[in-house]
Design a protein around this motif. Structure first.
Motif, PDB file in Angstrom:
ATOM      1  N   TYR A 125      -6.724  -9.614   4.649  1.00 22.23           N
ATOM      2  CA  TYR A 125      -5.418 -10.776   4.888  1.00 22.23           C
ATOM      3  C   TYR A 125      -6.353 -12.043   4.828  1.00 22.23           C
ATOM      4  CZ  TYR A 125      -1.976  -7.462   5.674  1.00 22.23           C
ATOM      5  OH  TYR A 125      -1.072  -6.519   5.577  1.00 22.23           O
ATOM      6  N   LEU A 126      -7.555 -12.292   5.443  1.00 22.12           N
ATOM      7  CA  LEU A 126      -8.374 -13.400   5.468  1.00 22.12           C
ATOM      8  C   LEU A 126      -9.135 -13.660   4.268  1.00 22.12           C
ATOM      9  CD1 LEU A 126      -9.622 -15.612   7.403  1.00 22.12           C
ATOM     10  CD2 LEU A 126     -11.629 -14.015   7.755  1.00 22.12           C
ATOM     11  N   PRO A 127      -9.776 -12.757   3.674  1.00 23.85           N
ATOM     12  CA  PRO A 127     -10.095 -13.177   2.204  1.00 23.85           C
ATOM     13  C   PRO A 127      -9.097 -13.409   1.216  1.00 23.85           C
ATOM     14  CG  PRO A 127     -11.428 -11.184   3.005  1.00 23.85           C
ATOM     15  CD  PRO A 127     -10.292 -11.445   3.899  1.00 23.85           C
ATOM     16  N   ILE A 138      -2.808  -8.829  -5.639  1.00 22.16           N
ATOM     17  CA  ILE A 138      -1.923  -9.132  -4.391  1.00 22.16           C
ATOM     18  C   ILE A 138      -0.787  -8.264  -4.367  1.00 22.16           C
ATOM     19  CG2 ILE A 138      -0.162 -10.742  -3.323  1.00 22.16           C
ATOM     20  CD1 ILE A 138      -2.163 -13.051  -4.028  1.00 22.16           C
ATOM     21  N   MET A 139      -0.276  -8.043  -5.966  1.00 23.08           N
ATOM     22  CA  MET A 139       1.016  -7.097  -5.881  1.00 23.08           C
ATOM     23  C   MET A 139       0.630  -5.881  -5.758  1.00 23.08           C
ATOM     24  SD  MET A 139       3.013  -9.131  -9.163  1.00 23.08           S
ATOM     25  CE  MET A 139       1.809  -9.029 -10.270  1.00 23.08           C
ATOM     26  N   CYS A 140      -0.356  -5.369  -6.007  1.00 28.37           N
ATOM     27  CA  CYS A 140      -0.895  -3.976  -6.034  1.00 28.37           C
ATOM     28  C   CYS A 140      -1.216  -3.559  -4.696  1.00 28.37           C
ATOM     29  CB  CYS A 140      -1.971  -3.623  -7.029  1.00 28.37           C
ATOM     30  SG  CYS A 140      -1.482  -3.875  -8.868  1.00 28.37           S
ATOM     31  N   TRP A 141      -2.342  -4.332  -3.997  1.00 27.54           N
ATOM     32  CA  TRP A 141      -2.562  -3.924  -2.597  1.00 27.54           C
ATOM     33  C   TRP A 141      -1.906  -4.290  -1.250  1.00 27.54           C
ATOM     34  CZ3 TRP A 141      -5.824  -0.108  -2.015  1.00 27.54           C
ATOM     35  CH2 TRP A 141      -6.742   0.183  -3.308  1.00 27.54           C
ATOM     36  N   PRO A 186       1.380  -4.240  -0.667  1.00 28.70           N
ATOM     37  CA  PRO A 186       2.142  -3.184   0.079  1.00 28.70           C
ATOM     38  C   PRO A 186       1.410  -2.122   0.804  1.00 28.70           C
ATOM     39  CG  PRO A 186       2.947  -3.556  -2.454  1.00 28.70           C
ATOM     40  CD  PRO A 186       1.587  -4.328  -1.959  1.00 28.70           C
ATOM     41  N   TYR A 187       0.205  -1.677   0.048  1.00 33.04           N
ATOM     42  CA  TYR A 187      -0.618  -0.663   0.647  1.00 33.04           C
ATOM     43  C   TYR A 187      -1.138  -1.294   2.101  1.00 33.04           C
ATOM     44  CZ  TYR A 187      -4.875   2.036   1.460  1.00 33.04           C
ATOM     45  OH  TYR A 187      -5.859   2.724   1.972  1.00 33.04           O
ATOM     46  N   PHE A 188      -1.715  -2.454   2.269  1.00 34.13           N
ATOM     47  CA  PHE A 188      -2.154  -2.673   3.682  1.00 34.13           C
ATOM     48  C   PHE A 188      -0.951  -3.112   4.598  1.00 34.13           C
ATOM     49  CE2 PHE A 188      -6.155  -3.309   1.384  1.00 34.13           C
ATOM     50  CZ  PHE A 188      -6.964  -3.112   2.254  1.00 34.13           C
ATOM     51  N   SER A 189       0.090  -3.443   3.997  1.00 32.88           N
ATOM     52  CA  SER A 189       1.143  -3.620   5.032  1.00 32.88           C
ATOM     53  C   SER A 189       1.574  -2.434   5.570  1.00 32.88           C
ATOM     54  CB  SER A 189       2.138  -4.459   4.285  1.00 32.88           C
ATOM     55  OG  SER A 189       1.834  -5.676   3.871  1.00 32.88           O
ATOM     56  N   HIS A 231       4.011   6.934   1.047  1.00 37.61           N
ATOM     57  CA  HIS A 231       2.692   6.910   0.966  1.00 37.61           C
ATOM     58  C   HIS A 231       1.948   7.039  -0.326  1.00 37.61           C
ATOM     59  CE1 HIS A 231      -1.250   9.107   1.424  1.00 37.61           C
ATOM     60  NE2 HIS A 231      -1.460   8.410   2.464  1.00 37.61           N
ATOM     61  N   SER A 232       2.525   8.061  -0.988  1.00 38.56           N
ATOM     62  CA  SER A 232       1.766   8.073  -2.573  1.00 38.56           C
ATOM     63  C   SER A 232       2.365   7.032  -3.263  1.00 38.56           C
ATOM     64  CB  SER A 232       2.444   9.357  -3.067  1.00 38.56           C
ATOM     65  OG  SER A 232       2.217  10.470  -2.410  1.00 38.56           O
ATOM     66  N   VAL A 233       3.263   6.409  -3.100  1.00 41.53           N
ATOM     67  CA  VAL A 233       3.665   5.252  -3.988  1.00 41.53           C
ATOM     68  C   VAL A 233       2.891   4.013  -3.595  1.00 41.53           C
ATOM     69  CG1 VAL A 233       5.649   3.306  -4.402  1.00 41.53           C
ATOM     70  CG2 VAL A 233       5.969   5.876  -4.531  1.00 41.53           C
ATOM     71  N   VAL A 234       2.491   3.605  -2.408  1.00 46.76           N
ATOM     72  CA  VAL A 234       1.873   2.483  -2.191  1.00 46.76           C
ATOM     73  C   VAL A 234       0.083   2.736  -2.603  1.00 46.76           C
ATOM     74  CG1 VAL A 234       3.547   1.627  -0.344  1.00 46.76           C
ATOM     75  CG2 VAL A 234       1.580   3.229   0.374  1.00 46.76           C
ATOM     76  N   LEU A 235      -0.085   3.890  -2.396  1.00 44.23           N
ATOM     77  CA  LEU A 235      -1.373   4.414  -2.487  1.00 44.23           C
ATOM     78  C   LEU A 235      -1.834   4.261  -3.952  1.00 44.23           C
ATOM     79  CD1 LEU A 235      -4.382   5.400  -1.521  1.00 44.23           C
ATOM     80  CD2 LEU A 235      -3.510   7.581  -1.867  1.00 44.23           C
ATOM     81  N   TRP A 236      -1.146   4.770  -5.022  1.00 45.35           N
ATOM     82  CA  TRP A 236      -1.135   4.623  -6.484  1.00 45.35           C
ATOM     83  C   TRP A 236      -0.720   3.327  -6.819  1.00 45.35           C
ATOM     84  CZ3 TRP A 236      -3.916   7.780  -9.614  1.00 45.35           C
ATOM     85  CH2 TRP A 236      -4.285   9.006  -8.876  1.00 45.35           C
ATOM     86  N   LEU A 237      -0.050   2.564  -6.361  1.00 46.09           N
ATOM     87  CA  LEU A 237       0.207   1.052  -6.665  1.00 46.09           C
ATOM     88  C   LEU A 237      -1.064   0.507  -6.492  1.00 46.09           C
ATOM     89  CD1 LEU A 237       2.188  -0.930  -7.453  1.00 46.09           C
ATOM     90  CD2 LEU A 237       2.772  -1.607  -5.451  1.00 46.09           C
ATOM     91  N   GLY A 238      -1.714   0.739  -5.565  1.00 45.03           N
ATOM     92  CA  GLY A 238      -3.241  -0.112  -5.226  1.00 45.03           C
ATOM     93  C   GLY A 238      -4.059   0.405  -5.948  1.00 45.03           C
ATOM     94  N   TYR A 239      -4.047   1.792  -6.441  1.00 46.78           N
ATOM     95  CA  TYR A 239      -5.036   2.131  -7.471  1.00 46.78           C
ATOM     96  C   TYR A 239      -4.660   1.723  -8.864  1.00 46.78           C
ATOM     97  CZ  TYR A 239      -6.753   5.855  -4.266  1.00 46.78           C
ATOM     98  OH  TYR A 239      -7.022   6.412  -3.179  1.00 46.78           O
TER      99      TYR A 239
END
Length: 364
Positions: free
Chosen positions: A189-191, A246-249, A251-254, A272-280
């Motif tokens: 969030y800070l970076p 931002i769009m990919c990661w 949701p994962y961190f939230s 869990h799988s959706v937000v994880l692979w969205l980040g990948y």
């Protein structure tokens, strides 16, 4: 194998292949194309290496877990190493994007002093610092037990061969205390806020520069206009990369921040799988975004995909031929000038001898 499993397998393999192939293409393009030999692209290569390692070391294991219903048969130690690698590469990506935004701001705000402030030594030191910090942030909390509710190292009693799901164990990062807030705020969030503020300042400076250029006479600003236009294109490219990140990661961190605040270990589910692979998926999109907004990357990609010679060789060949022709022309001109000078000297000597013959000798 059901149709759903086949589609999942096809999607996961496609993401892995595109991630590995795309990031290899980025590294080859920067390495072989002379147009891309810039200091700023050192950070791009560092980002591509992080995404490539993610595709080689992490994504195949994550895909195996997805296809095996999250069953992990390799023991707790390898599970912790796998999680640490995942966290390290994610942290390295966002810190590299932060360094890219800072470098872009310096290039736009002070283009004349940019080469003096951003030296090759400082770029190398920044990249090494990013990787070392990412390594420390990823491996220290898991192997010191900072992330668990009882502050013990997770999965230590998980033996090799025990798949774990029957006992309620899952190979995942246990964010079950207030550490999740410190980690998520410090590493994401800070970076992210700093990068957004940096790019906002970049766009303001770029708009002001365009206004000033239009108000000046075009006689001495043509080269500066071309340079600033290149910087603006690079800024748009990296802003697109930041938007995709931002769009990919986000949701994962939230999602995992909410799970960590609840201090409850939940089994992996569909969300869990959706937000994880969205980040990948961000590691897959980065090599696609570069050629979409950068003409030099498009040319380098085209040459590599058509198996043609690198562009810098062609450029050097043209430059060498041009230099040779120029040298040949100059030598011919110099030879002609030498001949003309010799002719003039001979004619002058003949005229002097004639004058001496016809003029009387004053000494007599």
């Amino acid at each position: 194998m059901t149709a759903t499993t086949a589609l999942r397998w096809l999607f996961l393999m496609s993401v892995i292949i595109l991630t590995i192939g795309g990031n290899i293409l980025v590294c080859l393009a920067v390495g072989l194309s002379r147009r891309l030999w810039r200091r700023a692209n050192c950070f791009v290569v560092s980002l591509a290496v992080a995404d490539l390692l993610l595709g080689v070391l992490v994504l195949p294991v994550s895909a195996t877990l997805e296809l095996r219903n999250m069953k992990w048969p390799f023991g707790g130690t390898l599970c912790n190493i796998y999680i640490s690698m995942d966290v390290m590469l994610c942290t390295c990506s966002i810190l590299t994007l932060l360094a890219i935004s800072v470098n872009r701001y310096l290039a736009i705000s002070s283009p004349l002093s940019h080469s003096q402030s951003v030296t090759p030594q400082r770029v190398t030191l920044a990249i090494i610092s990013i990787w070392v910090l990412s390594l420390a942030v990823a491996f220290s909390p898991i192997h010191l037990g900072w992330n668990t509710a009882d502050y013990r190292v997770q999965n230590l009693d998980w033996e090799f061969g025990d798949e774990g799901t029957d006992n309620g164990r899952y190979c995942q990062f246990e964010w079950n205390n207030n550490y999740v807030l410190i980690y998520a705020f410090g590493s994401f969030y800070l970076p992210l806020l700093v990068m957004c503020g940096m790019y906002l300042c970049i766009f303001k400076v770029a708009r002001e520069q365009v206004r000033r250029i239009r108000a000046t006479t075009p006689s001495f600003v043509r080269s500066a206009t071309a340079a600033i236009a290149r910087e603006h294109k690079a800024t748009v490219t990296l802003a697109a990369v930041l938007g995709a990140f931002i769009m990919c990661w986000f949701p994962y961190f939230s999602y995992f921040t909410c799970m960590g605040v609840k201090e409850k270990t939940t089994p992996p589910n569909t969300l869990h799988s959706v937000v994880l692979w969205l980040g990948y998926l961000n590691s897959t999109l980065n090599p696609i975004l570069y050629p979409a907004f950068n003409r030099d990357f498009r040319r380098a990609y085209g040459e590599l995909l058509r198996c043609r010679a690198p562009s810098h060789r062609t450029l050097l060949t043209h430059v060498t031929l041009h230099k040779r022709f120029t040298f040949f022309n100059l030598s011919m001109v110099s030879q002609n000038s030498n001949k003309n000078m010799a002719t003039v000297m001979i004619d002058s000597e003949r005229n002097l001898s004639r004058e001496e013959r016809h003029c009387p000798d004053n000494s007599r």
